[in-house]
Design an enzyme around this catalytic site. Sequence first.
Site, short mmCIF file in Angstrom:
data_model
loop_
_atom_site.label_atom_id
_atom_site.label_comp_id
_atom_site.label_asym_id
_atom_site.label_seq_id
_atom_site.Cartn_x
_atom_site.Cartn_y
_atom_site.Cartn_z
N CYS A 3 0.86 -1.19 0.00
CA CYS A 3 0.00 0.00 0.00
C CYS A 3 0.89 1.24 0.00
CB CYS A 3 -0.92 0.00 1.22
SG CYS A 3 -1.75 1.58 1.49
N HIS A 45 -4.63 0.89 8.26
CA HIS A 45 -4.99 0.68 6.85
C HIS A 45 -6.48 0.41 6.73
CE1 HIS A 45 -4.57 -0.12 2.61
NE2 HIS A 45 -5.46 -1.08 2.81
N HIS A 96 -6.17 3.47 0.22
CA HIS A 96 -5.96 3.71 1.66
C HIS A 96 -6.75 4.97 1.95
CE1 HIS A 96 -3.10 3.69 5.35
NE2 HIS A 96 -3.89 4.76 5.50
N HIS A 98 -8.19 8.34 2.57
CA HIS A 98 -7.52 9.63 2.67
C HIS A 98 -8.52 10.74 2.43
CE1 HIS A 98 -7.14 8.12 -1.46
NE2 HIS A 98 -7.24 9.38 -1.88
N HIS A 100 -8.79 14.62 1.15
CA HIS A 100 -8.15 15.74 0.46
C HIS A 100 -8.57 17.02 1.17
CE1 HIS A 100 -7.21 13.45 -3.35
NE2 HIS A 100 -8.18 12.68 -2.88
#
Length: 112
Positions: A3, A45, A96, A98, A100
Amino acid sequence: MDCLFCKIIDGAIPSNKVYEDDMCLAFHDIAPQAPVHVLIIPKAHLASADEVNADNSKYVAHIFEVIPAIAAKLGLVNGYRVITNCGEDGAQSVKHLHFHLLGGKKLPESMG
Ligand code: DGP
């Protein structure tokens, strides 16, 4: 695990860090889509928002607790946008979870 963002957390792949604690890491996006474009990731994760549940939602809550400080550190005094892309239709490219964090200009109203 193969990853990319786990490797960034481990330091195996370098990143331009903005913020880090025991639960999350924030770093500048490699291909910014706004004057400020940072990614905030949990240090666990989770493949996407679709994997968030009662056992791991503390990571998401924590990220949203630290976003105001990260935004302030980056000078986003006039507002910002937080987005997570999820799965194929959400155009998620890195599997994974996330978020922004985008800002530094008046962003377009359209989100899709
Ligand atoms: P998404 O499309 O929502 O999965 O966004 C993935 C983001 O990750 C995309 O904006 C580009 C960024 N990215 C991909 N690889 C790297 C990398 O190696 N380093 C950094 N800093 N960002 C990356």
